[in-house]
Design a protein around this motif. Sequence first.
Motif, PDB file in Angstrom:
ATOM      1  N   TYR A   1    -131.897 -37.030   3.920  1.00 11.18           N
ATOM      2  CA  TYR A   1    -130.985 -38.184   2.792  1.00 11.18           C
ATOM      3  C   TYR A   1    -132.213 -38.992   3.078  1.00 11.18           C
ATOM      4  N   LEU A   2    -132.191 -39.957   4.069  1.00  5.27           N
ATOM      5  CA  LEU A   2    -132.920 -40.369   4.315  1.00  5.27           C
ATOM      6  C   LEU A   2    -133.850 -40.321   3.872  1.00  5.27           C
TER       7      LEU A   2
ATOM      8  N   ASN B   1    -129.079 -39.282  -6.264  1.00  2.00           N
ATOM      9  CA  ASN B   1    -127.603 -41.085  -5.710  1.00  2.00           C
ATOM     10  C   ASN B   1    -128.961 -41.771  -6.366  1.00  2.00           C
TER      11      ASN B   1
ATOM     12  N   MET C   1    -117.665 -29.323   5.584  1.00  2.00           N
ATOM     13  CA  MET C   1    -117.539 -29.511   6.636  1.00  2.00           C
ATOM     14  C   MET C   1    -115.957 -29.478   6.722  1.00  2.00           C
TER      15      MET C   1
ATOM     16  N   VAL D   1    -115.499 -35.602   6.492  1.00  2.00           N
ATOM     17  CA  VAL D   1    -116.654 -35.510   5.515  1.00  2.00           C
ATOM     18  C   VAL D   1    -117.274 -37.175   5.443  1.00  2.00           C
ATOM     19  N   PRO D   2    -118.933 -36.959   5.416  1.00  2.00           N
ATOM     20  CA  PRO D   2    -119.316 -37.902   5.790  1.00  2.00           C
ATOM     21  C   PRO D   2    -119.981 -38.968   4.617  1.00  2.00           C
TER      22      PRO D   2
ATOM     23  N   PHE E   1    -121.701 -40.523   3.237  1.00  2.00           N
ATOM     24  CA  PHE E   1    -122.264 -41.120   2.438  1.00  2.00           C
ATOM     25  C   PHE E   1    -121.524 -40.236   0.608  1.00  2.00           C
ATOM     26  N   VAL E   2    -120.799 -39.780   1.122  1.00  2.00           N
ATOM     27  CA  VAL E   2    -119.828 -38.854  -0.343  1.00  2.00           C
ATOM     28  C   VAL E   2    -119.053 -39.868  -0.671  1.00  2.00           C
TER      29      VAL E   2
ATOM     30  N   PHE F   1    -121.120 -42.147  -2.230  1.00  2.00           N
ATOM     31  CA  PHE F   1    -121.278 -41.920  -3.862  1.00  2.00           C
ATOM     32  C   PHE F   1    -120.360 -41.988  -5.031  1.00  2.00           C
TER      33      PHE F   1
ATOM     34  N   GLN G   1    -119.208 -45.993  -5.510  1.00  2.00           N
ATOM     35  CA  GLN G   1    -120.736 -46.131  -6.504  1.00  2.00           C
ATOM     36  C   GLN G   1    -120.284 -45.652  -7.555  1.00  2.00           C
ATOM     37  N   TYR G   2    -120.001 -44.391  -7.791  1.00  3.37           N
ATOM     38  CA  TYR G   2    -120.162 -43.677  -9.470  1.00  3.37           C
ATOM     39  C   TYR G   2    -118.051 -44.348 -10.180  1.00  3.37           C
TER      40      TYR G   2
ATOM     41  N   PHE H   1    -119.139 -47.951 -11.063  1.00  2.12           N
ATOM     42  CA  PHE H   1    -119.784 -47.210 -13.002  1.00  2.12           C
ATOM     43  C   PHE H   1    -118.599 -47.437 -13.902  1.00  2.12           C
TER      44      PHE H   1
ATOM     45  N   PHE I   1    -123.543 -52.713  -7.858  1.00  5.04           N
ATOM     46  CA  PHE I   1    -123.330 -51.217  -7.729  1.00  5.04           C
ATOM     47  C   PHE I   1    -123.813 -51.452  -5.987  1.00  5.04           C
TER      48      PHE I   1
ATOM     49  N   ILE J   1    -127.546 -44.908   5.547  1.00  2.00           N
ATOM     50  CA  ILE J   1    -127.445 -44.490   5.325  1.00  2.00           C
ATOM     51  C   ILE J   1    -126.710 -45.865   4.269  1.00  2.00           C
TER      52      ILE J   1
ATOM     53  N   ASN K   1    -128.469 -48.070   3.106  1.00  2.00           N
ATOM     54  CA  ASN K   1    -129.686 -47.516   1.919  1.00  2.00           C
ATOM     55  C   ASN K   1    -129.325 -47.162   0.473  1.00  2.00           C
ATOM     56  N   ILE K   2    -128.057 -46.664   0.693  1.00  4.05           N
ATOM     57  CA  ILE K   2    -127.060 -46.521  -0.434  1.00  4.05           C
ATOM     58  C   ILE K   2    -127.243 -47.748  -1.430  1.00  4.05           C
TER      59      ILE K   2
END
Lengths: 511, 317
Positions: free
Chosen positions: A445-446, A467, A488, B142-143, B145-146, B149, B152-153, B157, B164, B256, B259-260
């Motif tokens: 991802y990164l 994303n 997972m 669940v990681p 970053f899921v 998302f 964020q959505y 949004f 954002f 992560i 980053n997001i």
Amino acid sequence: MEERIEYEKIPAEKFRFVQENEKLHDKELQTKARGFFADAMIRFGKNKSSVIAAWILLALVVFSILSPIISQYSIWDKDPMYLNYAPYVPSVAKMGIGILDGASVYNSQNDAQLYYWRGIAEETGMDPIIRTVREHETVTRHRGKDVVRTTLDIEINNYYAMGILYRTLTYSEFEEIQKWQNETGIQVIFPYVEQKDIEGITDNPNLWYRVDSRGVAIPDENGDLVPVYSTRTEMQGKPYNSIRIPSDPGNYIYSFAKSGALQCRILYYNYYIYKNGHEPSYIMGTNAVGQDIFCGIGVGARFSILFAIFVSAINLTIGAIYGSLQGYYGGWVDMLLDRISDILSGVPFVVVTTLFQLHLAKRVGVVPSFLFAFVLTGWIGMAALTRRQFYRFKGQEFILAARTLGASDKRLMFKHIFPNGIGSIITSCALVIPGVIGSETSMTYLGIVDLSAFAGTTIGTLLSQGNAAVTTSPHAVLYPSIFLGLLMICFNLFGNGLRDAFNPSTRGVDD
Amino acid sequence: MVKYALQRIVYMFFVFMIISFMSFVLIRMLPLPALAPNDPHTTILEIRREALGYNKPYLEQFWIFIKGIVTKWDWGTSEKLFIGRDVWGVFVEKLPASMIVNLYSILWTIPVGIALGVLAALKKNTWVDYTISTLTMVVISVPSFVYAFLIQYILCFKLRWFPFVMKGGTDYFSWAMFKSIVPPILALSFGVIAGFCRTTRAELTEVLTSEFMLLARTKGLTKTQATVRHALRNCFVVVVPAIFGEFIGIIGGSLIIENIFSIPGVGNLTINAIRATDYNVFMLSTCFYTAIGLAAGLVVDISYGFIDPRIRMGSKK
């Protein structure tokens, strides 16, 4: 009433041998012997959530195997135009039930834009407008009067909305497309419109009607669009002998000479059929580089799972041997090996991955160097676990007995102690796999590791591509996320179930 | 105990030095990034490289590197991302953004996580426990970053509640800033809550079934008294060190999530340094993350000893 027996004085003739004429031996066991693994499996079966997780996991694995096969596309098919397009299957879309119709909602569409959609619909026969979601009325004051403006939120079929593109074709391509058109009756090439007739607009091939300088349609008094197709036959690149549009009086030109080639207006949807032999059909839509996400998830997951199993197997082996040595010999060997694993476990994973990529990727390839990064630190947990098991068992009597009988160190370690600890060692492996998948996804991802040249794509790559456009095309990040999340959860539930099944004593305790 | 703590600190320092040396050599072995010709910075950077002994043996280079850090706190010069700037200066600028997000997230997640864990343990084998345990299991798998998302959505949004990405600027305690970092805080929180909930539940369940709890009840304590005075305190022997460890982790940030949500923190800096092959920045990040990891482990180990008199690991060995 029974005769009363006097137990003190039972006469001798009443006694007889239990087995006078039989051999005296143990009866063979009637029940089937049940081994350690069978026992664990029965316990596992009682854990409903883990069983369900195992089935879902199986389904996901089957999905990852089948989806690249089922899909019409391979992972290397990258459509140059359909980027981040919503899920679309033509047969389902025609039923009009609101799913798989390639739709996304366009906000605040005014009359000018409605004319644009109508233009596409009239020319190509494919109406991009699916339905109106909402109407907004705004009142603005314009020159002293209240003016009511209506804007619409409409659902647009993106695949139809692309409409017509400029393409520069060679003479032979032009001939081939005409031949194909005659055979199939599907029209790809549409009459040419000269840019001088549409106010010099060069970047909008969908205009075929009278417009003003902003590209807004100027309709006639009936509200119809006024065609401005070029009729200058002298500018025609090559004669055209194929399907013409119904309104064509016969003098429209279909190509425009352009220094040794032909510029044409082609309908991309039909051009796609010409190129690929079928209509565009993406169950989960396309991603930012035009790959089929349905296929991409399968390819990515396949790589992830295989890679994780491979890494776990290597780490299990190294960790088991290392931990056995540590635990069995103890003393200074234990201390020395412990120091080494202390140092290795202190290195942050992202640093290891990066350094391995920078140093080794060119020499041994991206995947092996990624694998080395996982192997460098991944075995430490396994080693610690094995070491604990060894400390637990090595002082027990059966080991002493075996040693007294002259068993060698190697035999003691791998025949006597290791099998006793194998339950917890195996089950931790089931929990290592999701960990590896998680780290692998993070790194891809990164963008620290780029596996797209090797594996086609990975879940992490799909997520990072999705994303970037999460607002306009949420599907591109939604489906990989759902898949990854499910994968997972199921791996963890399955692993927990296995652990509980193999170590009934630690049920409910998380270590 | 103090002796044990000192021993551990010295040991950790040695581990840190070895790791830094290994990373240093591996980074210096990489081909040097080419500098732009005819750029005034190039000359300066070349002089810097010469002074840092780039063509000398690695051991000597490392010595110069360490000497620079010890005497002048000089971590080198950025060669790609922030040309010519002192790496440490850049780094310190990035720290607050990472810290603020993690701090907020931890401040509310730890109490919530522990509370849920206690609740689940007290209501063991009821629907409350099953719900909490299942959710914990799902959330922890669940990681993060899921979630990022999803947040964020949906929140940014669809509902337009939050912006954002993180707001620019350095007004870390303003309302606008807080609003802009709610999404990353949420994304980071789920995992922490689930982690603490799971640890607390497992630990408390074990303590509640132990024999001293029975004794506490038989000597006449009410259930609440016994739970609060005996069970909770014993279960915190495991939970509190975890809290300490988590607090050390807050300066690290999350690669992560940063980053997001475009958080201008150390995680983002590290990723950018890797992408741009800015090795001096990367070297500092490496040392930083190593130090944090080791420090967290150290704090957890030592705090165990301080909290629980039964665990004096040094004296046992």
